[in-house]
Design a protein around this motif. Structure first.
Motif, PDB file in Angstrom:
ATOM      1  N   ASN A  96      20.164  40.015  63.393  1.00 37.26           N
ATOM      2  CA  ASN A  96      19.664  40.114  62.023  1.00 37.26           C
ATOM      3  C   ASN A  96      18.487  39.167  61.785  1.00 37.26           C
ATOM      4  O   ASN A  96      17.493  39.518  61.149  1.00 37.26           O
ATOM      5  CB  ASN A  96      20.782  39.800  61.028  1.00 37.26           C
ATOM      6  N   ARG A  97      18.601  37.935  62.296  1.00 37.33           N
ATOM      7  CA  ARG A  97      17.516  36.967  62.143  1.00 37.33           C
ATOM      8  C   ARG A  97      16.273  37.411  62.906  1.00 37.33           C
ATOM      9  O   ARG A  97      15.151  37.247  62.436  1.00 37.33           O
ATOM     10  CB  ARG A  97      17.962  35.586  62.622  1.00 37.33           C
ATOM     11  N   ILE A  98      16.463  37.967  64.094  1.00 37.78           N
ATOM     12  CA  ILE A  98      15.324  38.444  64.870  1.00 37.78           C
ATOM     13  C   ILE A  98      14.625  39.579  64.137  1.00 37.78           C
ATOM     14  O   ILE A  98      13.388  39.629  64.077  1.00 37.78           O
ATOM     15  CB  ILE A  98      15.795  38.897  66.270  1.00 37.78           C
ATOM     16  N   ALA A  99      15.394  40.502  63.572  1.00 35.76           N
ATOM     17  CA  ALA A  99      14.796  41.618  62.850  1.00 35.76           C
ATOM     18  C   ALA A  99      14.021  41.145  61.623  1.00 35.76           C
ATOM     19  O   ALA A  99      13.030  41.759  61.232  1.00 35.76           O
ATOM     20  CB  ALA A  99      15.884  42.606  62.429  1.00 35.76           C
ATOM     21  N   ALA A 100      14.446  40.054  61.020  1.00 33.51           N
ATOM     22  CA  ALA A 100      13.745  39.528  59.851  1.00 33.51           C
ATOM     23  C   ALA A 100      12.561  38.650  60.238  1.00 33.51           C
ATOM     24  O   ALA A 100      11.469  38.771  59.694  1.00 33.51           O
ATOM     25  CB  ALA A 100      14.718  38.733  58.979  1.00 33.51           C
ATOM     26  N   ALA A 101      12.762  37.741  61.178  1.00 35.26           N
ATOM     27  CA  ALA A 101      11.764  36.714  61.473  1.00 35.26           C
ATOM     28  C   ALA A 101      10.831  37.081  62.622  1.00 35.26           C
ATOM     29  O   ALA A 101       9.777  36.468  62.775  1.00 35.26           O
ATOM     30  CB  ALA A 101      12.463  35.389  61.794  1.00 35.26           C
ATOM     31  N   GLY A 102      11.190  38.048  63.463  1.00 37.16           N
ATOM     32  CA  GLY A 102      10.376  38.365  64.620  1.00 37.16           C
ATOM     33  C   GLY A 102      10.590  37.356  65.737  1.00 37.16           C
ATOM     34  O   GLY A 102      11.340  36.389  65.599  1.00 37.16           O
ATOM     35  N   THR A 103       9.911  37.580  66.859  1.00 37.40           N
ATOM     36  CA  THR A 103      10.072  36.701  68.023  1.00 37.40           C
ATOM     37  C   THR A 103       8.763  36.063  68.471  1.00 37.40           C
ATOM     38  O   THR A 103       8.669  35.553  69.586  1.00 37.40           O
ATOM     39  CB  THR A 103      10.664  37.483  69.212  1.00 37.40           C
ATOM     40  N   ALA A 104       7.743  36.081  67.602  1.00 37.76           N
ATOM     41  CA  ALA A 104       6.453  35.449  67.913  1.00 37.76           C
ATOM     42  C   ALA A 104       5.887  35.960  69.244  1.00 37.76           C
ATOM     43  O   ALA A 104       5.364  35.195  70.057  1.00 37.76           O
ATOM     44  CB  ALA A 104       6.590  33.929  67.937  1.00 37.76           C
ATOM     45  N   ARG A 105       5.998  37.264  69.474  1.00 37.69           N
ATOM     46  CA  ARG A 105       5.451  37.950  70.651  1.00 37.69           C
ATOM     47  C   ARG A 105       6.109  37.538  71.962  1.00 37.69           C
ATOM     48  O   ARG A 105       5.588  37.814  73.032  1.00 37.69           O
ATOM     49  CB  ARG A 105       3.935  37.735  70.740  1.00 37.69           C
ATOM     50  N   ARG A 106       7.232  36.864  71.879  1.00 36.26           N
ATOM     51  CA  ARG A 106       7.977  36.488  73.075  1.00 36.26           C
ATOM     52  C   ARG A 106       9.302  37.244  73.087  1.00 36.26           C
ATOM     53  O   ARG A 106       9.708  37.812  72.090  1.00 36.26           O
ATOM     54  CB  ARG A 106       8.241  34.981  73.104  1.00 36.26           C
ATOM     55  N   PHE A 107       9.979  37.216  74.228  1.00 37.05           N
ATOM     56  CA  PHE A 107      11.319  37.763  74.289  1.00 37.05           C
ATOM     57  C   PHE A 107      12.321  36.706  73.843  1.00 37.05           C
ATOM     58  O   PHE A 107      12.202  35.530  74.209  1.00 37.05           O
ATOM     59  CB  PHE A 107      11.654  38.216  75.714  1.00 37.05           C
ATOM     60  N   GLN A 132       8.622  42.444  66.024  1.00 43.96           N
ATOM     61  CA  GLN A 132       7.780  41.947  64.944  1.00 43.96           C
ATOM     62  C   GLN A 132       8.666  41.518  63.782  1.00 43.96           C
ATOM     63  O   GLN A 132       9.856  41.850  63.726  1.00 43.96           O
ATOM     64  CB  GLN A 132       6.812  43.037  64.476  1.00 43.96           C
ATOM     65  N   ARG A 133       8.083  40.773  62.849  1.00 40.67           N
ATOM     66  CA  ARG A 133       8.831  40.398  61.653  1.00 40.67           C
ATOM     67  C   ARG A 133       9.129  41.627  60.802  1.00 40.67           C
ATOM     68  O   ARG A 133       8.370  42.590  60.798  1.00 40.67           O
ATOM     69  CB  ARG A 133       8.029  39.383  60.813  1.00 40.67           C
ATOM     70  N   ASN A 134      10.233  41.563  60.082  1.00 38.89           N
ATOM     71  CA  ASN A 134      10.614  42.634  59.157  1.00 38.89           C
ATOM     72  C   ASN A 134      10.782  43.964  59.894  1.00 38.89           C
ATOM     73  O   ASN A 134      10.338  45.009  59.424  1.00 38.89           O
ATOM     74  CB  ASN A 134       9.567  42.763  58.054  1.00 38.89           C
ATOM     75  N   ALA A 135      11.408  43.917  61.040  1.00 37.05           N
ATOM     76  CA  ALA A 135      11.443  45.068  61.932  1.00 37.05           C
ATOM     77  C   ALA A 135      12.555  46.051  61.587  1.00 37.05           C
ATOM     78  O   ALA A 135      13.691  45.664  61.316  1.00 37.05           O
ATOM     79  CB  ALA A 135      11.624  44.593  63.367  1.00 37.05           C
ATOM     80  N   LEU A 136      12.210  47.327  61.633  1.00 38.00           N
ATOM     81  CA  LEU A 136      13.205  48.400  61.597  1.00 38.00           C
ATOM     82  C   LEU A 136      13.548  48.847  63.010  1.00 38.00           C
ATOM     83  O   LEU A 136      14.624  49.386  63.258  1.00 38.00           O
ATOM     84  CB  LEU A 136      12.678  49.586  60.794  1.00 38.00           C
ATOM     85  N   ALA A 137      12.614  48.627  63.938  1.00 41.44           N
ATOM     86  CA  ALA A 137      12.833  48.963  65.344  1.00 41.44           C
ATOM     87  C   ALA A 137      12.407  47.779  66.204  1.00 41.44           C
ATOM     88  O   ALA A 137      11.437  47.088  65.887  1.00 41.44           O
ATOM     89  CB  ALA A 137      12.060  50.216  65.731  1.00 41.44           C
TER      90      ALA A 137
END
Length: 301
Positions: A7-18, A34-39
């Protein structure tokens, strides 16, 4: 099943890293989003089989592309959910929980099981609304600032339909202090050193003031709106000073705009021992001034 890390990853993104998600059975899922991700943009699943569905059909060698967040969540749940121990380098633990994004684009936020509000991404920034509130606050630079702001509102016991000054007044009431509007204005909130913060006769008595300042404009000073990401609380300490020969006023420390309880705690510490806190703040102010003078005297690089 609650997938806090996803959930946090889908909201905050991963800053182009894994980022790595450890599953309850010990296996790993690697995601980039990406931030705010649906996919999820990329999902790498070493030693994990995926369902034979359209959600997992887009592949590039060993990496699955554009996988819906809900499909990743279902896969995690099939393996018993997320492991209790995760990598905290990318996402440090926080005191709130982010829930999956709903159809309106909102992320529901709770403190334990208590609903404390929602956050939403608008453009490149985030906004937050407390539980029971009718007014969005922001913009905040990132997801965590919005979440911490909701924690501030929850700690103060308000849903957020009030401005920064009212929030600080509420926080000060929690430490037994009643602030005054400075000299009839609606801007500065001030506390004196007398009983419950009363001034007593004259401004020669010790006092401390707080105001919200926008760092970007450096023009607006106010307490009559909600804090923004570019805001900071400016603390001013004043009163009679035997070593300075009369009343003196100087800038004390600053605090982020959303850190209202920290501001109240500092003012309360000053009220308990005004001379000690004043001396420490004055030493720090002089150090900042000397550093600025030295920096101004250095030639351009």
């Amino acid at each position: 099943m609650f997938t806090a890390r996803l959930n946090r990853i889908a909201a905050a993104g991963t800053a182009r890293r894994f980022a790595r998600i450890r599953l309850a059975d010990g296996l790993m899922v690697y995601v980039r989003a990406q931030r705010n991700a649906l996919a999820v943009e990329e999902v790498y699943l070493p030693a994990i089989s995926t369902p034979d569905t359209d959600a997992w059909s887009n592949r590039d060698d060993s990496v699955h592309l554009d996988v819906p967040v809900d499909a990743v969540r279902e896969l995690i749940e099939e393996h018993g959910g997320e492991h209790a121990t995760q990598d905290d380098v990318d996402f440090p633990p926080v005191d709130y929980r982010i829930h999956p994004r709903d159809k309106y684009g909102w992320f529901r936020v709770t403190r334990g099981t208590e609903p404390i509000g929602r956050i939403i991404r608008r453009g490149t920034s985030w906004e937050a609304i407390g539980s029971g509130s009718t007014r969005w606050s922001g913009p905040f630079a990132d997801f965590d600032q919005a979440g911490r702001y909701l924690l501030e509102l929850a700690a103060l016991g308000t849903g957020g339909d009030c401005d920064a000054g009212e929030l600080l007044i509420s926080a000060l009431a929690g430490v037994g202090l009643i602030p005054y509007q400075d000299e009839g204005t609606t801007t500065w909130l001030s506390v004196g050193s007398g009983p419950e913060g009363a001034y007593g006769p004259g401004r020669e008595n010790p006092y401390i003031s707080a105001v919200l300042c926008d760092r970007d404009t450096e023009e607006e000073v106010t307490t009559k709106r909600m804090p923004r990401v570019t805001d900071e609380w400016v603390i001013v300490i004043g009163g009679a000073s035997p070593d300075e020969g009369g009343p003196v006023e100087f800038d004390g420390p600053t605090f982020p705009g959303a850190a209202i309880t920290d501001v109240a705690a500092y003012i309360a510490a000053w009220h308990r021992t005004p001379r000690t806190v004043r001396a420490e703040a004055l030493t720090e102010a002089r150090a900042r001034r000397m550093a600025a003078i030295e920096a101004a005297g250095q030639p351009d690089a």
